[in-house]
Design a protein around this motif. Structure first.
Motif, PDB file in Angstrom:
ATOM      1  N   LYS A  66      10.752 -43.958   1.179  1.00 38.17           N
ATOM      2  CA  LYS A  66      11.709 -42.896   2.119  1.00 38.17           C
ATOM      3  C   LYS A  66      11.521 -42.768   3.299  1.00 38.17           C
ATOM      4  N   VAL A  67      12.306 -42.202   4.300  1.00 42.56           N
ATOM      5  CA  VAL A  67      11.938 -42.106   5.691  1.00 42.56           C
ATOM      6  C   VAL A  67      12.897 -41.477   5.925  1.00 42.56           C
ATOM      7  N   THR A  68      12.334 -40.047   7.023  1.00 41.13           N
ATOM      8  CA  THR A  68      13.159 -39.415   7.286  1.00 41.13           C
ATOM      9  C   THR A  68      13.450 -39.579   8.681  1.00 41.13           C
ATOM     10  N   THR A  69      14.128 -40.052   9.441  1.00 42.34           N
ATOM     11  CA  THR A  69      14.337 -40.650  10.738  1.00 42.34           C
ATOM     12  C   THR A  69      15.635 -39.307  11.764  1.00 42.34           C
ATOM     13  N   ILE A  70      15.152 -38.808  12.821  1.00 43.54           N
ATOM     14  CA  ILE A  70      15.999 -37.970  13.608  1.00 43.54           C
ATOM     15  C   ILE A  70      16.222 -39.076  15.224  1.00 43.54           C
ATOM     16  N   GLU A  71      17.350 -38.512  15.506  1.00 45.95           N
ATOM     17  CA  GLU A  71      17.469 -38.852  16.776  1.00 45.95           C
ATOM     18  C   GLU A  71      18.736 -37.700  17.491  1.00 45.95           C
ATOM     19  N   ARG A  72      18.532 -38.017  18.307  1.00 50.35           N
ATOM     20  CA  ARG A  72      19.437 -36.394  19.563  1.00 50.35           C
ATOM     21  C   ARG A  72      20.850 -37.230  20.122  1.00 50.35           C
ATOM     22  N   ASP A  73      20.472 -38.420  20.611  1.00 45.51           N
ATOM     23  CA  ASP A  73      22.017 -39.127  20.991  1.00 45.51           C
ATOM     24  C   ASP A  73      22.785 -39.361  20.107  1.00 45.51           C
ATOM     25  N   GLN A  74      24.006 -38.535  20.088  1.00 45.60           N
ATOM     26  CA  GLN A  74      25.426 -39.733  18.744  1.00 45.60           C
ATOM     27  C   GLN A  74      25.190 -41.115  19.762  1.00 45.60           C
ATOM     28  N   LYS A  75      25.298 -41.529  20.295  1.00 47.57           N
ATOM     29  CA  LYS A  75      25.865 -42.697  20.019  1.00 47.57           C
ATOM     30  C   LYS A  75      24.888 -43.543  19.482  1.00 47.57           C
ATOM     31  N   ARG A  76      23.991 -43.478  19.344  1.00 44.17           N
ATOM     32  CA  ARG A  76      22.750 -44.061  19.170  1.00 44.17           C
ATOM     33  C   ARG A  76      22.699 -43.248  17.483  1.00 44.17           C
ATOM     34  N   TYR A  77      22.797 -43.119  17.435  1.00 40.43           N
ATOM     35  CA  TYR A  77      22.780 -41.870  15.707  1.00 40.43           C
ATOM     36  C   TYR A  77      23.448 -42.364  15.351  1.00 40.43           C
ATOM     37  N   ASP A  99      18.233 -31.899  17.941  1.00 45.07           N
ATOM     38  CA  ASP A  99      16.368 -32.396  18.708  1.00 45.07           C
ATOM     39  C   ASP A  99      15.253 -32.230  17.437  1.00 45.07           C
ATOM     40  N   ALA A 100      14.612 -32.799  17.779  1.00 48.89           N
ATOM     41  CA  ALA A 100      13.655 -33.340  16.943  1.00 48.89           C
ATOM     42  C   ALA A 100      12.347 -31.618  16.803  1.00 48.89           C
ATOM     43  N   PHE A 101      12.470 -30.709  17.762  1.00 47.12           N
ATOM     44  CA  PHE A 101      11.982 -29.501  17.956  1.00 47.12           C
ATOM     45  C   PHE A 101      12.726 -28.896  17.193  1.00 47.12           C
ATOM     46  N   ASP A 102      14.316 -28.604  16.118  1.00 44.54           N
ATOM     47  CA  ASP A 102      15.361 -28.220  16.009  1.00 44.54           C
ATOM     48  C   ASP A 102      14.779 -28.554  14.253  1.00 44.54           C
ATOM     49  N   PHE A 103      14.286 -29.771  14.022  1.00 48.00           N
ATOM     50  CA  PHE A 103      13.718 -29.656  12.903  1.00 48.00           C
ATOM     51  C   PHE A 103      12.427 -28.575  11.841  1.00 48.00           C
ATOM     52  N   HIS A 104      13.021 -28.585  11.295  1.00 55.36           N
ATOM     53  CA  HIS A 104      11.726 -27.069  11.017  1.00 55.36           C
ATOM     54  C   HIS A 104      12.242 -27.525   9.030  1.00 55.36           C
TER      55      HIS A 104
END
Length: 211
Positions: A66-77, A99-104
């Motif tokens: 299982k992978v949890t992945t974070i991306e802040r750029d909308q186009k790339r997301y 933004d990864a810093f908003d992931f808690h």
């Protein structure tokens, strides 16, 4: 299915090359996949999805991963979401647009893979080390940064590049001096670090979780 996945990955590699989208170099992603298989990694937190290339490579190794992945750029997301769907890996890959810093989260992962904004590597490491399983590892990519960090390639006419290289060197020093983690540096791909908790720190972590 394997042939379809191979074609999809080739398509993503071409796109990344044409549009200069940063994905792992072949040697680097091969090493990462080998590490996951060798260490029986089943849960992964990835900081920096880009178009989902590495997430797909990792998740496709085993159905239990299982992978949890974070991306802040909308186009790339959005591109990553489409590619993950094409790969048929929506049940294994959770991609978050933020933004990864908003992931808690209190979730614990076998592996944390940092491949996002290089100037923020120290902050990423400090924030997400709490999400690492006792015997897990934090893997960081791009520590050679095309030979510029080691000085093999000269940096010309770019203050931003010089500043970024200083940040990466600062991160390497941070890992070398870290009392909680021991890091191994590998000249594979664009430079990789594997960081694991020192033995005494593992015991302290267990005590903290019991309290």
């Amino acid at each position: 299915m394997k042939e379809e996945l191979a074609k999809l990955l080739q398509e993503m590699e071409r796109k990344a090359e044409e549009e200069r989208i940063p994905i792992m170099q072949p040697e680097g992603i091969a090493f990462l996949c080998s590490y996951i298989e060798t260490h029986h990694v089943r849960s992964i937190l990835e900081i920096g999805a880009a178009i989902g290339y590495s997430a797909i490579r990792m998740a496709s190794l085993d159905r239990e991963i299982k992978v949890t992945t974070i991306e802040r750029d909308q186009k790339r997301y959005e591109e990553a979401v489409a590619y993950i769907a094409k790969a048929g890996l929506e049940k294994q890959i959770q991609i978050l647009e933020m933004d990864a810093f908003d992931f808690h989260s209190e979730e614990q992962f076998d592996l944390i893979f940092i491949d996002a904004a290089k100037a923020q590597y120290i902050k990423f490491f400090q924030q997400f080390r709490h999400n690492l399983q006792e015997d897990g590892a934090i893997i960081t990519d791009n520590l050679e940064f095309h030979g510029m960090v080691s000085g093999e390639v000269e940096i010309k006419h770019s203050r931003n590049l010089k500043r970024l290289v200083r940040k990466i060197r600062g991160y390497i020093a941070f890992l070398q001096e870290n009392e909680e983690f021991e890091s191994e540096f590998l000249k594979i791909g664009d430079g990789i670090a594997i960081s694991r908790r020192r033995k005494g720190q593992k015991e302290d972590l267990l005590l903290e979780r019991k309290q």
